[in-house]
Write a protein that holds these residues in place. Sequence first.
Motif, mmCIF file in Angstrom:
data_model
loop_
_atom_site.group_PDB
_atom_site.id
_atom_site.type_symbol
_atom_site.label_atom_id
_atom_site.label_comp_id
_atom_site.label_asym_id
_atom_site.label_seq_id
_atom_site.Cartn_x
_atom_site.Cartn_y
_atom_site.Cartn_z
ATOM 1 N N LEU A 1 1.290 -1.107 0.444
ATOM 2 C CA LEU A 1 -0.103 -0.338 -0.294
ATOM 3 C C LEU A 1 0.549 1.536 -0.126
ATOM 4 C CD1 LEU A 1 -2.623 1.705 0.209
ATOM 5 C CD2 LEU A 1 -2.008 1.492 2.649
ATOM 6 N N TYR A 2 0.227 2.228 -0.599
ATOM 7 C CA TYR A 2 0.939 3.700 -1.153
ATOM 8 C C TYR A 2 0.181 4.440 -0.804
ATOM 9 C CZ TYR A 2 6.027 1.549 -1.795
ATOM 10 O OH TYR A 2 6.688 0.989 -1.846
ATOM 11 N N THR A 3 0.169 5.263 0.068
ATOM 12 C CA THR A 3 -0.858 7.111 0.628
ATOM 13 C C THR A 3 -0.174 7.967 -0.161
ATOM 14 O OG1 THR A 3 -2.330 7.892 1.842
ATOM 15 C CG2 THR A 3 -0.587 6.170 2.899
ATOM 16 N N SER A 4 -0.925 9.400 -0.159
ATOM 17 C CA SER A 4 -0.567 10.582 0.528
ATOM 18 C C SER A 4 -1.658 11.028 0.855
ATOM 19 C CB SER A 4 -0.368 11.267 -1.309
ATOM 20 O OG SER A 4 -1.770 10.770 -2.213
ATOM 21 N N THR A 5 -2.460 10.774 1.730
ATOM 22 C CA THR A 5 -3.048 10.868 2.630
ATOM 23 C C THR A 5 -3.095 10.833 4.979
ATOM 24 O OG1 THR A 5 -5.219 9.053 2.147
ATOM 25 C CG2 THR A 5 -4.586 12.030 0.749
ATOM 26 N N TYR A 6 -2.102 9.625 4.464
ATOM 27 C CA TYR A 6 -1.882 9.308 5.285
ATOM 28 C C TYR A 6 -1.236 10.347 6.920
ATOM 29 C CZ TYR A 6 -0.514 6.304 9.697
ATOM 30 O OH TYR A 6 -0.280 5.730 11.026
ATOM 31 N N PRO A 7 -2.026 10.450 7.776
ATOM 32 C CA PRO A 7 -1.244 11.820 8.734
ATOM 33 C C PRO A 7 -0.761 11.472 9.268
ATOM 34 C CG PRO A 7 -3.412 11.044 9.882
ATOM 35 C CD PRO A 7 -3.493 10.306 8.430
ATOM 36 N N LYS A 8 0.843 11.811 9.234
ATOM 37 C CA LYS A 8 1.772 11.400 10.300
ATOM 38 C C LYS A 8 2.645 10.934 11.388
ATOM 39 C CE LYS A 8 4.468 12.617 5.765
ATOM 40 N NZ LYS A 8 5.971 13.215 5.325
ATOM 41 N N THR A 9 1.419 12.337 12.656
ATOM 42 C CA THR A 9 1.224 12.339 13.205
ATOM 43 C C THR A 9 0.076 11.631 14.047
ATOM 44 O OG1 THR A 9 0.506 14.355 13.084
ATOM 45 C CG2 THR A 9 2.738 13.712 13.478
ATOM 46 N N GLY A 10 -1.130 10.804 13.489
ATOM 47 C CA GLY A 10 -2.234 11.325 13.094
ATOM 48 C C GLY A 10 -1.921 9.993 14.801
#
Length: 227
Positions: free
Chosen positions: A202-211
Amino acid sequence: MSPSAKIHSSRFLFACLVFLGSCTFQKEKTEETVEKISISEEEELNQLLASGLQQLSNWTGFWKSQEPTFDLAGFQMSREIPYEALEWPEENFIRQDHPLHKYLIPNPEGHGVVDIYSYKVVMPEEAQVSFNPDSEVIYFKSNGMRERLMFMGPSGGFEEAIWVSPEHLMVTGFFEEEGGITPMIWIIMPDDHKYITFKHSLYTSTYPKTGYLVKKLQNIDFSNGAE
């Protein structure tokens, strides 16, 4: 050539053939043994991976909530990476009254505790909580030594960790590549100074890095603008 010389020559040739045959057999047996050990180690690591993921349902659930196509079966063993031991004398500074104390990961056999958050989450006494762009996995050993097991720059982060055996620490997180952000897993073997990486498809551009950290560290107030 005399008859006795011929007999001696034949015996020598026969001995050479037997020796070569024995070497070939031993080589085949050695290769077979190495292959079996390799397969056995891979099976063990995959079992440890599955066990760890079952215990980290909050982490897998968070990824699923962010990316519905996230699937546990997408993790595949990538490569083995040795690292140089980096340690120095230092007692664990995360005492019981520290906000991150409850998130330490004790070794099952009492050899120390692992911390993956204190380097990332910056909490000055009289300033806003913030996030360090870098991340670190630290092992506070029971012998008074502090060892850095892993370090990650701004391109990635560590989100969870669990001992899947007394010798294997599993760390989960993400890494940002050219194709986007992808979930990652590292199984660290501190005694052997190496770790195994597991990559996901899986690759995504919307994942919140500190979420995930904001959700996980519920006793820390991030409402003051930490990003």
